[in-house]
Design an enzyme around this catalytic site. Structure first.
Site, mmCIF file in Angstrom:
data_model
loop_
_atom_site.group_PDB
_atom_site.id
_atom_site.type_symbol
_atom_site.label_atom_id
_atom_site.label_comp_id
_atom_site.label_asym_id
_atom_site.label_seq_id
_atom_site.Cartn_x
_atom_site.Cartn_y
_atom_site.Cartn_z
ATOM 1 N N SER A 198 35.252 9.240 -11.479
ATOM 2 C CA SER A 198 35.633 8.440 -10.483
ATOM 3 C C SER A 198 35.896 6.977 -10.715
ATOM 4 O O SER A 198 35.029 6.531 -11.391
ATOM 5 C CB SER A 198 34.757 8.638 -9.041
ATOM 6 O OG SER A 198 35.118 7.873 -8.197
ATOM 7 N N ASP A 235 28.242 29.454 -10.591
ATOM 8 C CA ASP A 235 27.653 28.173 -9.874
ATOM 9 C C ASP A 235 27.143 27.345 -10.718
ATOM 10 O O ASP A 235 26.177 27.799 -11.795
ATOM 11 C CB ASP A 235 26.368 28.874 -9.358
ATOM 12 C CG ASP A 235 25.626 28.066 -8.366
ATOM 13 O OD1 ASP A 235 25.843 26.577 -8.719
ATOM 14 O OD2 ASP A 235 24.608 28.460 -7.561
ATOM 15 N N TYR A 270 26.349 9.056 -4.779
ATOM 16 C CA TYR A 270 27.655 9.897 -5.362
ATOM 17 C C TYR A 270 28.036 8.816 -6.495
ATOM 18 O O TYR A 270 28.412 9.295 -7.712
ATOM 19 C CB TYR A 270 28.745 9.922 -4.455
ATOM 20 C CG TYR A 270 30.286 10.331 -4.899
ATOM 21 C CD1 TYR A 270 30.201 11.830 -5.262
ATOM 22 C CD2 TYR A 270 31.270 9.344 -5.255
ATOM 23 C CE1 TYR A 270 31.336 12.295 -5.489
ATOM 24 C CE2 TYR A 270 32.391 10.041 -5.659
ATOM 25 C CZ TYR A 270 32.344 11.465 -6.066
ATOM 26 O OH TYR A 270 33.445 11.997 -6.460
ATOM 27 N N LYS A 272 28.524 9.564 -10.858
ATOM 28 C CA LYS A 272 29.767 9.355 -11.639
ATOM 29 C C LYS A 272 29.520 8.181 -12.805
ATOM 30 O O LYS A 272 29.942 8.273 -13.785
ATOM 31 C CB LYS A 272 30.786 8.898 -10.635
ATOM 32 C CG LYS A 272 31.452 9.543 -9.718
ATOM 33 C CD LYS A 272 31.612 11.201 -10.475
ATOM 34 C CE LYS A 272 32.238 12.210 -9.457
ATOM 35 N NZ LYS A 272 32.753 13.313 -9.926
#
Length: 280
Positions: free
Chosen positions: A136, A56, A149, A153
């Site tokens: 990304s 994890d 998000y 990135k």
């Protein structure tokens, strides 16, 4: 000590139970690496060419335990692919609580930091190693209604570039792979915003619909995995690698197109102005 330790490089791939992580682990194994994949559930690799470890990335103890297991078996680690992460469904930045923002950063960004800190002492001792972080194209070109998000990135981009400068004289290189839309279970497991507001409903729905349209023709995970393998094997790796034609085109436009043109293009593609015609 593994019998393969003398001849095979050892790779650790987080988030390897499906999608890009699974495709990457499989391709690395076929290219001759001894591969360990990870997921929160761990368990049997189920006929795969690599072993799965329970890990994890949001837990310091879990990260330390998994890396210790790998080192006990192989006594080295040559490649770390930081792939584990999740996204939030299209939503206004205001529609996610602070707790939700902290949660996505804890996995997508601080998970990379934890993994990196765990493997670096071993790579420094070896005097060699590669770290490949899954970024990304949204780390270069942020997406409206994807602020959190995109922010994770962007953080990965900055962290990776700084880290590469720090480590290259020690024989360790860091790269970021930047896909665009990729056909994986990732989008099916989007975290829903926990503070939805009527003010953003029309735009949220419009952007979500557009994302679904694009996902219908998205690249397969293998496209990204092949770029990871290239970054891992190149004698002089670059800091950034785009993965897929769309990612390459967007990165080029971000670099060379006038800001106003990019701004208008983003809004037109996501139909933001049409959606904002309905106001609260």
């Amino acid at each position: 000590m593994s019998k393969n330790n003398q001849s095979k490089k050892v790779a650790l791939v987080t988030g390897a139970s499906s999608g890009i992580g699974q495709a990457t682990a499989e391709l690395l194994a076929s290219a001759g690496y001894t591969v360990y994949g990870t997921s929160r559930r761990g368990g049997c690799a189920g006929g795969r060419a690599y072993e799965m470890l329970t890990l994890d990335v949001t837990s310091d103890a879990s990260v330390a335990d998994a890396v210790a297991q790998l080192m006990q078996r192989e006594e080295r680690i040559d490649l770390l692919v930081n792939n584990a992460g999740f996204g939030v469904a299209p939503a206004g930045a205001e529609e996610s609580s602070i707790e939700q923002a902290q949660s996505i950063f804890d996995t997508n960004f601080f998970g990379i930091v934890r993994m990196t800190r765990a493997v670096l002492p071993h790579m420094r001792k070896q005097g060699a190693g590669r770290i490949i972080n899954m970024g990304s194209v949204l780390g270069l070109l942020p997406m409206p209604y994807g602020a959190l998000y995109s922010a994770t990135k962007h953080a990965i981009e900055g962290y990776s570039e700084s880290l590469d400068h720090e480590l290259r004289t020690r024989g360790i290189r860091v790269s970021v792979v930047e896909p665009a839309y990729t056909s994986t279970p990732f989008d099916a497991n989007f975290l829903q915003p926990d503070a939805q507001l009527d003010a953003y409903r029309e735009a949220r729905v419009a952007v979500g619909r557009r994302v679904q349209e694009v996902m219908a023709t998205a690249d397969q995970p293998r496209v990204v995995a092949e770029v990871v393998l290239k970054a891992a094997n190149e004698a002089s790796p670059r800091l950034r690698y785009t993965a897929g034609r769309l990612a390459g085109r967007l990165a080029w436009l971000r670099r060379f197109a006038p800001a106003g043109v990019m701004d208008a293009g983003i809004r037109k593609d996501l139909r933001l102005d049409a959606a904002s015609a309905v106001r609260s």
